[in-house]
Design a protein around this motif. Sequence first.
Motif, short mmCIF file in Angstrom:
data_model
loop_
_atom_site.label_atom_id
_atom_site.label_comp_id
_atom_site.label_asym_id
_atom_site.label_seq_id
_atom_site.Cartn_x
_atom_site.Cartn_y
_atom_site.Cartn_z
N ALA A 179 -16.39 15.88 38.47
CA ALA A 179 -17.80 15.82 38.07
C ALA A 179 -18.24 17.05 37.28
CB ALA A 179 -18.68 15.64 39.29
N GLU A 180 -17.48 18.13 37.37
CA GLU A 180 -17.85 19.38 36.68
C GLU A 180 -16.72 19.85 35.77
OE1 GLU A 180 -16.20 22.50 39.93
OE2 GLU A 180 -18.37 22.20 39.98
N ARG A 192 -19.83 16.79 32.39
CA ARG A 192 -18.68 16.23 31.67
C ARG A 192 -19.16 15.71 30.31
NH1 ARG A 192 -16.99 11.64 35.69
NH2 ARG A 192 -19.16 11.94 36.37
N TRP A 193 -18.27 15.77 29.30
CA TRP A 193 -18.55 15.13 28.02
C TRP A 193 -18.19 13.64 28.14
CZ3 TRP A 193 -21.24 18.61 25.74
CH2 TRP A 193 -20.84 19.94 25.69
N ARG A 194 -19.05 12.79 27.61
CA ARG A 194 -18.75 11.35 27.66
C ARG A 194 -17.48 11.02 26.90
NH1 ARG A 194 -22.91 7.68 29.24
NH2 ARG A 194 -24.75 8.83 29.95
N ASN A 195 -17.26 11.71 25.78
CA ASN A 195 -16.05 11.42 25.00
C ASN A 195 -14.89 12.35 25.34
OD1 ASN A 195 -16.72 13.83 23.77
ND2 ASN A 195 -17.30 12.92 21.81
N GLY A 196 -15.12 13.25 26.32
CA GLY A 196 -14.08 14.16 26.75
C GLY A 196 -13.88 15.38 25.87
N LEU A 226 -22.34 13.39 30.73
CA LEU A 226 -22.36 12.81 32.08
C LEU A 226 -22.69 13.97 33.02
CD1 LEU A 226 -19.16 10.62 31.87
CD2 LEU A 226 -21.49 9.75 32.07
N GLN A 227 -23.87 13.94 33.64
CA GLN A 227 -24.33 15.09 34.42
C GLN A 227 -24.87 14.62 35.77
OE1 GLN A 227 -27.07 16.94 31.58
NE2 GLN A 227 -25.40 18.16 30.73
N GLU A 228 -24.49 15.36 36.82
CA GLU A 228 -24.89 15.05 38.19
C GLU A 228 -25.19 16.36 38.91
OE1 GLU A 228 -22.46 11.27 39.54
OE2 GLU A 228 -21.08 12.77 38.76
N PHE A 234 -29.44 15.36 32.15
CA PHE A 234 -29.89 15.19 33.53
C PHE A 234 -29.43 16.44 34.28
CE2 PHE A 234 -29.07 13.41 37.86
CZ PHE A 234 -30.28 12.79 38.11
N ARG A 235 -30.21 17.54 34.20
CA ARG A 235 -29.60 18.80 34.64
C ARG A 235 -30.62 19.86 35.09
NH1 ARG A 235 -28.44 18.46 29.07
NH2 ARG A 235 -29.61 19.90 27.73
N ASP A 236 -30.04 20.95 35.63
CA ASP A 236 -30.71 22.21 35.93
C ASP A 236 -31.66 22.11 37.13
OD1 ASP A 236 -29.38 22.93 33.61
OD2 ASP A 236 -31.17 22.81 32.35
N PRO A 237 -31.14 21.79 38.33
CA PRO A 237 -32.02 21.63 39.49
C PRO A 237 -32.62 22.95 39.98
CG PRO A 237 -29.71 21.52 40.16
CD PRO A 237 -29.72 21.54 38.66
#
Length: 507
Positions: A102-103, A128-132, A140-142, A171-174
């Motif tokens: 995930a990271e 993560r990068w969607r295309n890698g 892709l962020q969680e 979707f970031r930076d809590p």
Amino acid sequence: MMNIDSMTTYDQSEQLAKAEAGVEALFQNRKDRWYPSSHIASKAGWINDPNGLCYFKGRYHAYYQLNPFDSVWGACHWGHVSSEDMVTWRREPIAMAPSFEAEQDGVFSGSAVVSDDGKLVIYYTGHRWRNGVNEDEGNLQEQCMAVSDDGIHFSKLGVVVPCPDDRILHFRDPKVWKQGDSWRMVFGVSTPEHRGEIWMYTSKDMVNWTFEKPIYQHPDPGVFMLECPDMFPLDDKWVICYSAMGLHPQGFEARNHNNAGYVIGTWQPGGDFQQETEFHLWDDGHNYYAPQTFQGPDGRRLVFGWMSPFTEPIPMQEDNWCGQFTVPREVTLAGDHLRTQPIREYSQLDQGQQDFGPIELGVNESRDLLADAQTADIEMEIDLARSQAERIGLEIHRTSNGDHTLVCYDDQLERVVLDRHCNTYGDRGYRTAPLDKSDGKLKLRIIVDRGSIEVYVNDGLEVMSSYSFPAEGPRAIRLIAESGEGKALIPSLTISQIGTIWQESDR
């Protein structure tokens, strides 16, 4: 009570060792011509956002986004420094490195809180990068979680807030805090419609989080993301701050690539945020972004910002390091905006104060104050009511070839100006700060480091933070008065050298 016994932990020892070796390799060839002595920076490599600011077990902790392998952005880790007093800092081991799926492309920004059972808990974004490869197809962020008993060594516990919609690209930076018997988390989101919002989640146990509502949406549909959000009480108000991506310049405002600011209002748990002020920049300078606040043990609201080198060229990258924090600032409420000024402890670094005032300059007169100032803490008052010069101020970092950065009051603009048009190195241009002239005087405090200048206007009602990279040779400070119909009156002017914030072994 936090129940983490059943959660998976992720080892990062191998990745941390590689990161430490990367920083050390860069450090061996670090050049210090502009490396800060009185601002937090990594020993080497690139840094950006302040992360996890907190007071834990008798020490202040400042983590930061770090690329340990290069002086450009990338490979996000968490670097770490700590201090007993926010005056002298020591370098700590790198706190976090990418180590699970995930990271895998970055341990992104986040915050720290102390749990009810006395552990330091970090919430951060796994990236993560969607295309890698890169951001061309989005992220892709969680939101992830890590726990520590000492603030130095962390056990990673994985994802606690997955991204709820595959169409969301940011979707970031809590930022997390406790209120009553609930924990609250806000973070920045770019909605599927590409609107910049801040969402709020809640939790009773710090592990299981429930979406509550979008707590704020930026009114400009062109602002597509609100990075590094923060939300905190101040007196009887609540402050929401964020770093706006996609905000366009308007006059003197929002001139930087991305711009960090805040709004002030009221809020009750479960309710909507009621905005009462317009958006106001945290800092009017060239280089300020991603601030994060925290509450000190004495109740003060404190903030660090990142002096962001967004605009090319960035000459310090050639020196195997890039990026620094501002000095720590105390935040107080001043009507419809915030006052930020250096914490009172920062003056403990002042050495060898020289008193130059009062001074009277004639039309187009200048006066050399110091022949060489690597660092300086300058306090200056200008009598606006009785001065008639069009510009009154200081040429800082002045070298023999004429390079300098000008900090002055400009009577035509009726604003304070920081002007870098005479700089050989780095980005140029100028920035201004608004000024209330009603009391007929202007107070300036100017913090000068080897490669930066921070200007505090009237006890921090406005601030300007900018890089300033001097040319080779001694760095003088000159007082100037330009044009106009008469003299410039400076009732008081003192300059102190600033000692280093680093312990001897950490410089």
